[in-house]
Design a protein around this motif. Structure first.
Motif, mmCIF file in Angstrom:
data_model
loop_
_atom_site.group_PDB
_atom_site.id
_atom_site.type_symbol
_atom_site.label_atom_id
_atom_site.label_comp_id
_atom_site.label_asym_id
_atom_site.label_seq_id
_atom_site.Cartn_x
_atom_site.Cartn_y
_atom_site.Cartn_z
ATOM 1 N N PHE A 103 -4.539 16.394 4.501
ATOM 2 C CA PHE A 103 -4.141 15.405 5.505
ATOM 3 C C PHE A 103 -5.257 14.965 6.431
ATOM 4 O O PHE A 103 -5.054 14.073 7.258
ATOM 5 N N ARG A 104 -6.439 15.549 6.287
ATOM 6 C CA ARG A 104 -7.566 15.025 7.061
ATOM 7 C C ARG A 104 -7.801 13.551 6.731
ATOM 8 O O ARG A 104 -8.291 12.786 7.559
ATOM 9 N N SER A 105 -7.441 13.158 5.516
ATOM 10 C CA SER A 105 -7.634 11.765 5.103
ATOM 11 C C SER A 105 -6.739 10.800 5.873
ATOM 12 O O SER A 105 -7.024 9.603 5.962
ATOM 13 N N GLU A 106 -5.651 11.311 6.433
ATOM 14 C CA GLU A 106 -4.674 10.441 7.100
ATOM 15 C C GLU A 106 -4.984 10.225 8.570
ATOM 16 O O GLU A 106 -4.385 9.373 9.224
ATOM 17 N N HIS A 107 -5.911 11.010 9.093
ATOM 18 C CA HIS A 107 -6.291 10.880 10.504
ATOM 19 C C HIS A 107 -6.917 9.510 10.750
ATOM 20 O O HIS A 107 -7.850 9.112 10.061
ATOM 21 N N GLY A 108 -6.380 8.776 11.702
ATOM 22 C CA GLY A 108 -6.932 7.465 12.009
ATOM 23 C C GLY A 108 -5.860 6.464 12.372
ATOM 24 O O GLY A 108 -4.713 6.823 12.676
ATOM 25 N N VAL A 109 -6.220 5.197 12.340
ATOM 26 C CA VAL A 109 -5.310 4.108 12.705
ATOM 27 C C VAL A 109 -4.851 3.394 11.430
ATOM 28 O O VAL A 109 -5.670 3.009 10.595
ATOM 29 N N HIS A 110 -3.540 3.240 11.298
ATOM 30 C CA HIS A 110 -2.930 2.613 10.127
ATOM 31 C C HIS A 110 -2.339 1.266 10.549
ATOM 32 O O HIS A 110 -1.565 1.195 11.509
ATOM 33 N N ARG A 111 -2.683 0.215 9.804
ATOM 34 C CA ARG A 111 -2.286 -1.161 10.155
ATOM 35 C C ARG A 111 -1.353 -1.724 9.082
ATOM 36 O O ARG A 111 -1.633 -1.641 7.893
ATOM 37 N N LEU A 112 -0.243 -2.303 9.532
ATOM 38 C CA LEU A 112 0.744 -2.903 8.627
ATOM 39 C C LEU A 112 0.851 -4.395 8.888
ATOM 40 O O LEU A 112 0.961 -4.832 10.043
ATOM 41 N N VAL A 113 0.812 -5.191 7.802
ATOM 42 C CA VAL A 113 1.025 -6.635 7.903
ATOM 43 C C VAL A 113 2.214 -6.982 7.014
ATOM 44 O O VAL A 113 2.216 -6.685 5.813
#
Length: 281
Positions: free
Chosen positions: A97-107
């Motif tokens: 789950f280190r890969s999921e750390h961050g900002v996720h943007r949905l359009v």
């Protein structure tokens, strides 16, 4: 020839699995993880997006036989979730789950817009290693804590048990806040919230010692335009793309249903290459 090809395929699969295991080399990669989701810019759409992310991670956990324990959920103003915290248990949970750390943007076309206009929304994901036995490493002065007891929120118990024993702990020197409302008793909720707090404090201390706090916790001061690490586009085209590893998929429906392995593996390889470059320089 067929037998030889089958042998090559088997060997290739074994090698790929071995290579993947070799990517989990971090100090806490093999352990459990605490994941915090928070809605960002985008209003009610962002809160709905936060709930979609929670479902995505729940589906991933189900696919892999991981245990996902909700610790705290704050309902959105009209729909979705303002925030959620859960504990993910399983082999290499933090490493994955280190890969999921961050900002996720949905359009997407907003389901909350009567004019069916396209809406961009953001949510942040923070991942911290969960260390079960941190008492020997972290000492906390009771005078540095503010402990609040409150009634847990939840639409009819949709996400958590609605009780009068939810606990929120604030560490005054750092401002770190942890809470738990999923256990049956106030004592259990306090114990889990305290363990989460100690895990976070241990991560901060570790980051200070290594003089690279941004590399561990990431800079999430802005959950807005231009800050995203991964894009999920449902309209006008269909694509999920991680801006760090370059991994992309034209099937966002599958990704949102928990099909994240390719993104996680690509990030692990990208991170290894990035760290190797930093070490060389």
């Amino acid at each position: 020839e067929g037998e030889l090809q089958a042998g090559v395929d088997t060997l290739s699969d074994d090698f790929a699995k071995l290579e993947l295991r070799a990517l989990f080399t971090g100090e806490y990669d093999s352990g459990d993880a605490i994941i915090e989701l928070n809605s960002g810019a985008g209003g009610v759409d962002a809160q709905d997006w936060t709930e979609m992310l929670l479902r995505m991670y729940q589906r991933w956990a189900e696919r892999h036989g991981f245990s996902l324990e909700l610790q705290e959920v704050s309902e959105g103003t009209e729909a979705g979730l303002s925030s959620a915290t859960f504990l993910l248990k399983g082999r290499n949970a933090y490493g994955w789950f280190r890969s999921e750390h961050g900002v996720h943007r949905l359009v997407r076309i907003s389901p909350f817009d009567n004019n069916a206009r396209r809406q961009t929304s953001f949510a942040s994901v923070k991942v911290t290693p969960f260390i079960e036995d941190v008492d020997s490493e972290i000492e906390i002065d009771d005078k540095d804590l503010r402990i609040d007891v409150y009634r847990s929120s939840g639409a009819g118990g949709q996400h958590v048990n609605v009780t009068d024993s939810a606990v929120r702990i604030t560490h005054l020197p750092t401002g770190i806040v942890t809470s738990c409302q999923n256990e049956r008793s106030q004592h259990q909720n306090k114990d889990r919230a305290m363990k989460t707090l100690k895990a976070k404090l241990l991560e901060v201390e570790r980051a200070k010692r290594m003089d690279r706090i941004n590399e561990i916790t990431g800079d999430q001061s802005s959950v807005n335009f231009g800050s995203q690490d991964r894009n999920y586009v449902l309209q006008p085209y269909q694509q999920v793309k991680d801006l760090r590893s370059g991994m992309e998929s034209s099937n966002p429906e599958a990704v949102l249903d928990g099909d994240l392995d390719a993104f996680m593996e690509a990030w692990l390889r990208w991170n290894r290459t990035a760290n190797a470059g930093a070490t060389a320089s």
